[in-house]
Write an enzyme that holds these catalytic residues in place. Structure first.
Site, PDB file in Angstrom:
ATOM      1  N   GLU A   1      -6.590  24.900  32.201  1.00 41.50           N
ATOM      2  CA  GLU A   1      -6.348  25.908  33.229  1.00 41.50           C
ATOM      3  C   GLU A   1      -4.871  26.026  33.590  1.00 41.50           C
ATOM      4  O   GLU A   1      -4.140  25.034  33.603  1.00 41.50           O
ATOM      5  CB  GLU A   1      -7.123  25.555  34.506  1.00 41.50           C
TER       6      GLU A   1
ATOM      7  N   TYR B   1      -9.841  23.536  43.848  1.00 36.39           N
ATOM      8  CA  TYR B   1      -9.874  24.170  42.519  1.00 36.39           C
ATOM      9  C   TYR B   1     -11.145  23.855  41.733  1.00 36.39           C
ATOM     10  O   TYR B   1     -11.250  24.242  40.581  1.00 36.39           O
ATOM     11  CB  TYR B   1      -8.590  23.824  41.765  1.00 36.39           C
TER      12      TYR B   1
ATOM     13  N   TYR C   1     -17.664  16.479  25.926  1.00 35.31           N
ATOM     14  CA  TYR C   1     -17.145  16.161  24.596  1.00 35.31           C
ATOM     15  C   TYR C   1     -18.300  15.852  23.648  1.00 35.31           C
ATOM     16  O   TYR C   1     -19.251  15.151  24.003  1.00 35.31           O
ATOM     17  CB  TYR C   1     -16.207  14.960  24.654  1.00 35.31           C
TER      18      TYR C   1
ATOM     19  N   HIS D   1      -5.824   9.735  32.901  1.00 38.15           N
ATOM     20  CA  HIS D   1      -5.645  10.891  33.793  1.00 38.15           C
ATOM     21  C   HIS D   1      -4.802  10.537  35.021  1.00 38.15           C
ATOM     22  O   HIS D   1      -5.246  10.639  36.164  1.00 38.15           O
ATOM     23  CB  HIS D   1      -6.999  11.448  34.230  1.00 38.15           C
TER      24      HIS D   1
ATOM     25  N   GLN E   1      -3.591   5.984  28.447  1.00 38.07           N
ATOM     26  CA  GLN E   1      -2.705   7.083  28.817  1.00 38.07           C
ATOM     27  C   GLN E   1      -1.596   6.642  29.774  1.00 38.07           C
ATOM     28  O   GLN E   1      -0.752   7.439  30.159  1.00 38.07           O
ATOM     29  CB  GLN E   1      -3.519   8.205  29.459  1.00 38.07           C
TER      30      GLN E   1
END
Length: 390
Positions: A251, A261, A272, A151, A90
């Site tokens: 979200e 959060y 998953y 991420h 990523q």
């Protein structure tokens, strides 16, 4: 040639049908009809875009190039002066944002996955002066204390009051065992946080954890998973993010000073494949609830608070892109509450970024992983008003 009136009408109808087939189809929503028009093609996995005062568009490509789109054409030469990126998984060259006073100072901000000496990588933010197709006087403003696989987060936004917000993902740290020991629940690193800095990278004295022992003073909020959508309402000061959930549980969050959060202690997704529970529940005292949850996930990426004139009934509301969902979601706000939502641009492709152009149109950067990727825009189509006698 002698052509009968009937044959003539048939030819006209055929030509008209052929011509209309080349026009983008009209799509419909509750408030505006629109069409999707291709702006430029030939990009390779674009991640973000911004519009310069001179009319050029700059687009980041994940592999490490910052490309120039001029007069609807993708220029061959990328912008020079971009640092080396960690282009794996990523990682890559990610967000690009202009300084609010770019016309005067030419400052451009970029986030990317920075390669480290030990072979790892982390989220970093740089800025430089953009002139004549080159980034000059480059300086690093932020390097996250985070390690992991993907991420990276990496969205950047300015609030118009001298502050810059940066999202940093949880780096795919696995939630197992003691969920409260997950790094996203720690203030001692930058896993799963929103960072708040001055525009020059210095730390504001009124950040919530400045005086707390063993807490990083850059942190504004924590307990996030991987926020890849960030939009700030400069009138109200509200900071909105969209973040990826696991399997289910994307979200929309209103980011508040010092708030937790909950990731991974609370949430709405599951593991998953297996579908087994991750969280201890969906609520816990002291942990802030999202304003909207997507189940199943649409893989949220890219977020704007629309303030343009082309779609007046969408003004003041949020539009969120989706990668797996291949769509845009219109989120209608009443204050800070989402009162209704609607899916736009159905099955358009993996929407990586969404921005408002200077023309008020809505631009989408599509991330096609196996082919050239385009940038599209939503253009309004006037509606035909029907009378009661029609």
């Amino acid at each position: 040639m002698n052509t009968s009136p009937l044959r003539f009408l048939f030819i006209i109808a055929l030509l008209s049908t052929t011509a209309s087939a080349t026009e983008p189809e009209t799509r419909y929503s509750a408030y505006h009809d629109y069409r999707l028009v291709t702006v430029v093609e030939g990009l390779t996995r674009p991640w973000a875009m911004t519009f310069l005062p001179d009319g050029d568009m700059l687009v980041t490509e994940k592999a490490g190039s910052l490309r120039i789109v001029r007069d609807g054409k993708l220029l061959e030469e990328p912008v020079a002066g971009i640092p080396e990126v960690f282009n794996q998984g990523q990682g890559g060259l990610l967000d690009v944002v202009m300084h609010p006073d770019f016309a005067a100072n030419q400052l451009l901000y970029l986030s990317y996955s920075k390669p480290l000496a030990d072979g790892a990588s982390t989220t970093a933010v740089i800025r430089g002066r953009y002139r004549d197709g080159r980034l000059r006087d480059v300086e690093e403003l932020f390097e996250a204390d985070s390690r992991g696989r993907g991420h990276y987060g990496s969205r950047i936004a300015f609030d118009g009051k001298g502050y810059m917000y940066i999202t940093v993902g949880d780096r795919q740290a696995s939630p197992s065992g003691n969920l409260e020991a997950h790094p996203a629940q720690s203030l001692a690193d930058h896993h799963g946080v929103v960072v708040r800095l001055h525009e020059d990278g210095s730390i504001p004295e009124d950040n919530p954890f400045v005086d707390q022992d063993k807490a990083l003073p850059e942190i504004w909020s924590y307990g996030h998973r991987n926020a890849q959508g960030l939009a700030i309402d400069r009138a109200s000061g509200n900071v909105w993010i969209t973040e990826h959930g696991p399997q289910g549980g994307d979200e929309l969050n209103l980011v508040e000073r010092g708030a937790n959060y909950g990731w991974p202690v609370v949430g709405y997704g599951v593991n998953y494949g297996s579908g087994k529970a991750i969280h201890e529940g969906t609520h816990r005292e002291g942990m802030t609830q999202p304003r909207k949850v997507w189940v199943p996930s649409i893989a949220t990426s890219g977020l704007i608070l629309y303030q343009g004139d082309a779609f007046p009934h969408w003004r003041g509301h949020l539009l969120a892109g989706g990668l797996a969902g291949k769509q845009v979601t219109l989120l209608e706000l009443d204050g800070t509450s989402v009162v209704r939502h609607q899916t736009l641009a159905h099955n358009v492709g993996r929407v990586r970024d969404i921005r408002t152009g200077p023309d008020g149109y809505i631009y989408l950067a599509l991330d096609h992983t196996d082919s050239d990727s385009p940038i599209l825009r939503l253009e309004p189509v006037p509606r035909q008003e029907l009378s009661l006698t029609d």
